[in-house]
Scaffold this motif. Sequence first.
Motif, mmCIF file in Angstrom:
data_model
loop_
_atom_site.group_PDB
_atom_site.id
_atom_site.type_symbol
_atom_site.label_atom_id
_atom_site.label_comp_id
_atom_site.label_asym_id
_atom_site.label_seq_id
_atom_site.Cartn_x
_atom_site.Cartn_y
_atom_site.Cartn_z
ATOM 1 N N ALA A 19 0.816 -1.215 0.000
ATOM 2 C CA ALA A 19 0.000 0.000 0.000
ATOM 3 C C ALA A 19 0.856 1.274 0.000
ATOM 4 N N SER A 20 2.137 1.155 0.365
ATOM 5 C CA SER A 20 3.000 2.341 0.414
ATOM 6 C C SER A 20 3.546 2.724 -0.958
ATOM 7 N N ALA A 21 3.431 1.828 -1.940
ATOM 8 C CA ALA A 21 3.913 2.151 -3.294
ATOM 9 C C ALA A 21 3.017 3.224 -3.904
ATOM 10 N N ASP A 22 3.638 4.150 -4.660
ATOM 11 C CA ASP A 22 2.858 5.210 -5.301
ATOM 12 C C ASP A 22 2.028 4.668 -6.454
ATOM 13 N N GLN A 23 2.577 3.704 -7.162
ATOM 14 C CA GLN A 23 1.837 3.013 -8.222
ATOM 15 C C GLN A 23 2.221 1.532 -8.160
ATOM 16 N N VAL A 24 1.287 0.669 -8.554
ATOM 17 C CA VAL A 24 1.547 -0.770 -8.567
ATOM 18 C C VAL A 24 1.234 -1.306 -9.960
ATOM 19 N N ILE A 25 2.152 -2.103 -10.501
ATOM 20 C CA ILE A 25 1.933 -2.771 -11.790
ATOM 21 C C ILE A 25 1.820 -4.264 -11.532
ATOM 22 N N VAL A 26 0.753 -4.864 -12.045
ATOM 23 C CA VAL A 26 0.561 -6.317 -11.917
ATOM 24 C C VAL A 26 0.479 -6.915 -13.319
ATOM 25 N N ILE A 27 0.645 -8.250 -13.418
ATOM 26 C CA ILE A 27 0.737 -8.880 -14.738
ATOM 27 C C ILE A 27 -0.535 -9.626 -15.140
ATOM 28 N N GLY A 28 -1.635 -9.400 -14.396
ATOM 29 C CA GLY A 28 -2.898 -10.032 -14.753
ATOM 30 C C GLY A 28 -4.059 -9.357 -14.062
ATOM 31 N N HIS A 29 -5.255 -9.460 -14.681
ATOM 32 C CA HIS A 29 -6.444 -8.842 -14.079
ATOM 33 C C HIS A 29 -6.855 -9.556 -12.794
ATOM 34 N N THR A 41 -4.467 -3.606 -0.602
ATOM 35 C CA THR A 41 -4.167 -2.183 -0.461
ATOM 36 C C THR A 41 -5.404 -1.288 -0.383
ATOM 37 N N GLN A 42 -6.527 -1.733 -1.002
ATOM 38 C CA GLN A 42 -7.746 -0.908 -1.099
ATOM 39 C C GLN A 42 -7.457 0.423 -1.797
ATOM 40 N N LEU A 43 -6.483 0.430 -2.694
ATOM 41 C CA LEU A 43 -6.115 1.649 -3.420
ATOM 42 C C LEU A 43 -6.345 1.469 -4.916
ATOM 43 N N ASN A 44 -6.702 2.571 -5.594
ATOM 44 C CA ASN A 44 -6.967 2.528 -7.041
ATOM 45 C C ASN A 44 -5.753 2.983 -7.856
ATOM 46 N N ASN A 45 -4.579 2.488 -7.473
ATOM 47 C CA ASN A 45 -3.345 2.860 -8.187
ATOM 48 C C ASN A 45 -2.699 1.642 -8.846
ATOM 49 N N ILE A 46 -3.540 0.647 -9.194
ATOM 50 C CA ILE A 46 -3.019 -0.630 -9.707
ATOM 51 C C ILE A 46 -3.266 -0.704 -11.209
ATOM 52 N N HIS A 47 -2.207 -1.001 -11.968
ATOM 53 C CA HIS A 47 -2.274 -1.064 -13.429
ATOM 54 C C HIS A 47 -1.918 -2.475 -13.900
ATOM 55 N N VAL A 48 -2.632 -2.955 -14.909
ATOM 56 C CA VAL A 48 -2.322 -4.259 -15.495
ATOM 57 C C VAL A 48 -1.431 -4.065 -16.726
ATOM 58 N N VAL A 49 -0.230 -4.626 -16.654
ATOM 59 C CA VAL A 49 0.661 -4.692 -17.823
ATOM 60 C C VAL A 49 1.100 -6.154 -17.931
ATOM 61 N N GLN A 50 0.514 -6.861 -18.889
ATOM 62 C CA GLN A 50 0.794 -8.287 -18.983
ATOM 63 C C GLN A 50 2.267 -8.542 -19.276
ATOM 64 N N MET A 53 -4.347 -20.792 -6.621
ATOM 65 C CA MET A 53 -3.304 -19.907 -7.149
ATOM 66 C C MET A 53 -3.865 -18.714 -7.915
ATOM 67 N N LEU A 54 -5.193 -18.592 -7.998
ATOM 68 C CA LEU A 54 -5.793 -17.508 -8.766
ATOM 69 C C LEU A 54 -5.326 -16.148 -8.250
ATOM 70 N N GLY A 55 -4.768 -15.354 -9.149
ATOM 71 C CA GLY A 55 -4.291 -14.021 -8.797
ATOM 72 C C GLY A 55 -2.891 -13.976 -8.235
ATOM 73 N N LEU A 56 -2.313 -15.127 -7.932
ATOM 74 C CA LEU A 56 -0.997 -15.154 -7.285
ATOM 75 C C LEU A 56 0.153 -15.168 -8.285
ATOM 76 N N GLY A 57 -0.140 -15.503 -9.534
ATOM 77 C CA GLY A 57 0.916 -15.537 -10.536
ATOM 78 C C GLY A 57 0.313 -15.801 -11.901
ATOM 79 N N VAL A 58 1.095 -15.533 -12.932
ATOM 80 C CA VAL A 58 0.705 -15.808 -14.318
ATOM 81 C C VAL A 58 1.822 -16.647 -14.931
ATOM 82 N N PRO A 59 1.533 -17.881 -15.340
ATOM 83 C CA PRO A 59 2.601 -18.743 -15.879
ATOM 84 C C PRO A 59 3.264 -18.135 -17.118
ATOM 85 N N SER A 60 4.533 -17.776 -17.001
ATOM 86 C CA SER A 60 5.237 -17.135 -18.110
ATOM 87 C C SER A 60 5.440 -18.082 -19.282
ATOM 88 N N LYS A 61 5.351 -19.406 -19.014
ATOM 89 C CA LYS A 61 5.529 -20.370 -20.105
ATOM 90 C C LYS A 61 4.467 -20.186 -21.184
#
Length: 289
Positions: free
Chosen positions: A53-63, A73-82, A197-205
């Motif tokens: 929650a202390s990060a100014d912006q967060v990038i995640v790799i999946g919806h 975090t309950q914050l609206n600073n999360i961006h999806v970049v696959q 594992m839903l939401g915990l990772g995206v298989p890069s393979k």
Amino acid sequence: LLMIIFITKKIMGFKWILLVHDVFPENLIAAKILKKQSYLYKILKYFFDKIYASADQVIVIGHDMKELVYGKTQLNNIHVVQNWIDYADIEVQNKSENKILKELSWDNQELVVFQFFGNIGRVQGVDIICKAIQKMQYPDLAKFLFIGDGAYVSILKDQINTLKLNNVYYWGVLDQKDKSIGLNACDVALVTLAEGMLGLGVPSKSYFTMAADKPILAIMEAEAEVSNMVNTYNIGWTTPPNNIDALAKKLDEITLNFSQYKLNSPRDVLIENYAEPIAMQKILEIINN
């Protein structure tokens, strides 16, 4: 490192962006390293929720990961970049030219070869795959190839012998320089994400498989990032995790109808949507803002 950044930010007041590939400590529950009721897990979660929650912006790799991190975090600073890979690093081969399939005499066009490539670990559901293969109605028309290493390799070998899976072969580990040969040693790639594992990772393979232009059988929950990608772009099939009967049925279905499916090119989808320049541009926009 995250703890150091968290503390240092309070002293120095800089801005920082957190790029999340695995959600901690929730991934320790899925990997069965910690139990959700344990005090250690509760302490870790309390501190790491504050850090995220202390990060100014967060990038995640999946919806699906975005939903999970929002819960922390309950914050609206999360961006999806696959995720992305350099597709030029992976060659595309015809099945008849593949060195591994030739050596196994599996280069016959009549056979449908399924392949599991990568980490054979705690959360890949390898035992479910083996049990589903045993329950197939048409096992003689399909072959299954496992390539990689991990904590469950010995269990995989035991299951191949115990269940008498004559159509399954464990190849072992491939050198990194031979990854194109390994990725092309199939008709269909198996990509798994175990239940929990839903939401915990995206298989890069998934992306490496797409670079080799192979369709994906995603064995995971319907809301998972890879399941959504497979369905959205019509580059394969999906089936739920931990459901042996459903997986066996889907394997039979693909085996009997493989030549009749009209799928899009996974490599074309990768180049148009998951190439490095696309992801880098999205990340640069977040940094610039």
